[in-house]
Motif scaffolding. Structure first.
Motif, PDB file in Angstrom:
ATOM      1  N   ARG A 188      49.987  16.914 -13.015  1.00  0.00           N
ATOM      2  CA  ARG A 188      51.325  16.648 -12.470  1.00  0.00           C
ATOM      3  C   ARG A 188      52.339  16.373 -13.586  1.00  0.00           C
ATOM      4  NH1 ARG A 188      49.845  12.803  -9.500  1.00  0.00           N
ATOM      5  NH2 ARG A 188      49.506  14.062  -7.621  1.00  0.00           N
ATOM      6  N   LEU A 189      51.903  15.700 -14.642  1.00  0.00           N
ATOM      7  CA  LEU A 189      52.794  15.352 -15.744  1.00  0.00           C
ATOM      8  C   LEU A 189      53.001  16.508 -16.728  1.00  0.00           C
ATOM      9  CD1 LEU A 189      51.548  11.751 -16.692  1.00  0.00           C
ATOM     10  CD2 LEU A 189      53.650  12.354 -15.470  1.00  0.00           C
ATOM     11  N   ASP A 213      53.751  20.614 -17.883  1.00  0.00           N
ATOM     12  CA  ASP A 213      54.424  21.851 -17.516  1.00  0.00           C
ATOM     13  C   ASP A 213      54.019  22.933 -18.508  1.00  0.00           C
ATOM     14  OD1 ASP A 213      55.854  21.357 -19.831  1.00  0.00           O
ATOM     15  OD2 ASP A 213      57.809  21.166 -18.854  1.00  0.00           O
ATOM     16  N   ALA A 257      44.199  14.973 -11.764  1.00  0.00           N
ATOM     17  CA  ALA A 257      45.315  15.446 -10.937  1.00  0.00           C
ATOM     18  C   ALA A 257      46.664  14.991 -11.480  1.00  0.00           C
ATOM     19  CB  ALA A 257      45.133  14.966  -9.495  1.00  0.00           C
ATOM     20  N   HIS A 258      46.764  13.733 -11.906  1.00  0.00           N
ATOM     21  CA  HIS A 258      48.060  13.255 -12.376  1.00  0.00           C
ATOM     22  C   HIS A 258      48.393  13.822 -13.747  1.00  0.00           C
ATOM     23  CE1 HIS A 258      51.620  10.866 -12.238  1.00  0.00           C
ATOM     24  NE2 HIS A 258      51.311  10.189 -13.328  1.00  0.00           N
ATOM     25  N   THR A 262      47.064   9.225  -6.481  1.00  0.00           N
ATOM     26  CA  THR A 262      47.614  10.187  -7.432  1.00  0.00           C
ATOM     27  C   THR A 262      46.675  10.477  -8.598  1.00  0.00           C
ATOM     28  OG1 THR A 262      48.685   8.522  -8.834  1.00  0.00           O
ATOM     29  CG2 THR A 262      49.931   9.315  -6.911  1.00  0.00           C
ATOM     30  N   THR A 313      47.802   7.031 -18.151  1.00  0.00           N
ATOM     31  CA  THR A 313      46.937   7.946 -17.399  1.00  0.00           C
ATOM     32  C   THR A 313      45.829   8.487 -18.286  1.00  0.00           C
ATOM     33  OG1 THR A 313      48.696   8.535 -15.847  1.00  0.00           O
ATOM     34  CG2 THR A 313      46.908  10.131 -16.127  1.00  0.00           C
ATOM     35  N   PRO A 346      54.926   7.918  -9.809  1.00  0.00           N
ATOM     36  CA  PRO A 346      54.119   9.078 -10.202  1.00  0.00           C
ATOM     37  C   PRO A 346      54.942  10.278 -10.661  1.00  0.00           C
ATOM     38  CG  PRO A 346      54.339   9.029  -7.827  1.00  0.00           C
ATOM     39  CD  PRO A 346      55.085   7.820  -8.342  1.00  0.00           C
ATOM     40  N   LEU A 347      56.266  10.194 -10.618  1.00  0.00           N
ATOM     41  CA  LEU A 347      57.103  11.354 -10.896  1.00  0.00           C
ATOM     42  C   LEU A 347      57.457  11.443 -12.374  1.00  0.00           C
ATOM     43  CD1 LEU A 347      59.539  11.185  -7.845  1.00  0.00           C
ATOM     44  CD2 LEU A 347      57.420  12.518  -8.077  1.00  0.00           C
TER      45      LEU A 347
END
Length: 336
Positions: free
Chosen positions: A11-12, A14, A7-8, A297, A318, A25-26
């Motif tokens: 998220r990281l 694009d 999942a993370h 996350t 990660t 986590p952003l």
């Protein structure tokens, strides 16, 4: 944690690649991307036996990034800014080695024929080079091992893998320090793993046994009271205090990879201890007794400091978490 959580990683990512840094986590978009991380992402996705459609598409996206980073002569750019402009010239640093690792793994394991073919073409273009760094060469050797395991007559992979011994060398005669370097640095277990892979695939028992000896010593040096105690980011040599910080997740991940390979080749259960200790390090069995990942996350924490975890959840940490948790399958298979 019962297995790898992607999942993370999603998220990281694009539509260009994988952001290198995070605050908590952003993703820190302003720092852009690096090939090092995208190539590692390609490794972990390619070695998953069953990917969702979303993750299969992500693996293809990572491959496209790696191919875009490669110059016509086979070298690679590493850093892509947030404006999608390369910030460096093509070179043969660690990113070259990790790119070949990712390409070799995709070429050998992707379920998509077009991905396997494209990855192999990029691998062959890069495999003609020889880098100045032993770790860079070791990362590339792992990619060559993937290709050679899938195609035992693939000459560029065999030549690259065969050259790893001239980089690492034989263990020193000193029982207290057989390591071929004067100091442990980072991702240390990749050196013996590359030797073990070369000895196995090239049918050279001495090279394999040299790698096993180095890995055995490294596991002992990086263990305290039966838990993993990795060397710090600044490295370590005899006489320096332990435990030492900051401990990096990449060190635990490299140990898990090397011990899992050693177990697959030898079936010796002592190597399962290294796999278990690496997984346990992330789950809190470490020098501070603190969990090294965010269960909500799926992100891995960026390092173990004297005061606890660095709770930023960047790409490298990660991916180290995901890579290590993939070896839960090794433990499950070993217990039948």
């Amino acid at each position: 944690m019962n297995g790898p959580d992607f999942a993370h990683l999603v998220r990281l990512s694009d539509d260009t690649g994988l952001y290198e840094h995070a605050e908590g986590p952003l993703p820190r978009i302003e720092h852009g991307y690096c090939l090092d991380d995208v190539a590692r992402g390609l490794v972990v996705l390619s070695r998953e036996p069953h990917l969702s459609a979303e993750l299969t598409a992500l693996a293809e996206q990572y491959l496209a990034f790696v191919a875009y980073a490669q110059s016509e002569d086979g070298r690679f750019h590493n850093r892509l800014g947030p404006a999608r402009v390369w910030l460096d010239e093509p070179g043969l640093g660690d990113w070259w080695g990790r790119a070949l690792w990712g390409l070799g793994t995709a070429a050998a394991r992707s379920p998509v024929p077009a991905v396997r073919q494209a990855a192999l073409e990029c691998f062959d273009r890069g495999a003609r080079h020889r880098p100045p760094s032993v770790r860079t060469m070791a990362f590339a050797a792992l990619g060559a091992a993937e290709v050679l395991a899938a195609d035992p007559v693939h000459a560029p992979a065999a030549e690259l893998l065969g050259d790893i011994t001239s980089y690492v060398g034989a263990p020193r005669p000193d029982e207290n320090w057989p390591w071929p370097e004067n100091r442990l640095f980072y991702a240390n277990a990749v050196l013996p793993e590359a030797l073990i892979a070369a000895g196995d695939l090239l049918s050279d028992d001495k090279i394999r046994d040299d790698g096993l000896r180095l890995l055995d010593w490294l596991l002992a040096v990086e263990s305290t009271d039966f838990h993993l105690s990795p060397v710090p980011a600044g490295g370590w040599s005899l006489g320096e205090s332990r435990p030492a910080f900051d401990q990096q997740p990449i060190e635990a991940a490299a140990m898990a990879d090397a011990c899992a390979r050693a177990y697959r080749i030898t079936a010796d259960p002592r190597w399962l201890a290294g796999v278990r200790r690496s997984i346990a390090w992330f789950n809190g069995d470490n020098d501070l007794g603190t969990v090294m990942h965010d269960e909500q996350t799926g992100g891995g924490y960026d390092g173990l400091t004297p005061d606890g975890p660095n709770i930023n959840q960047g790409a490298e940490s990660t991916l180290a978490l995901i890579s290590t948790m993939q070896h839960l399958r090794t433990l499950l298979e070993s217990t039948g």
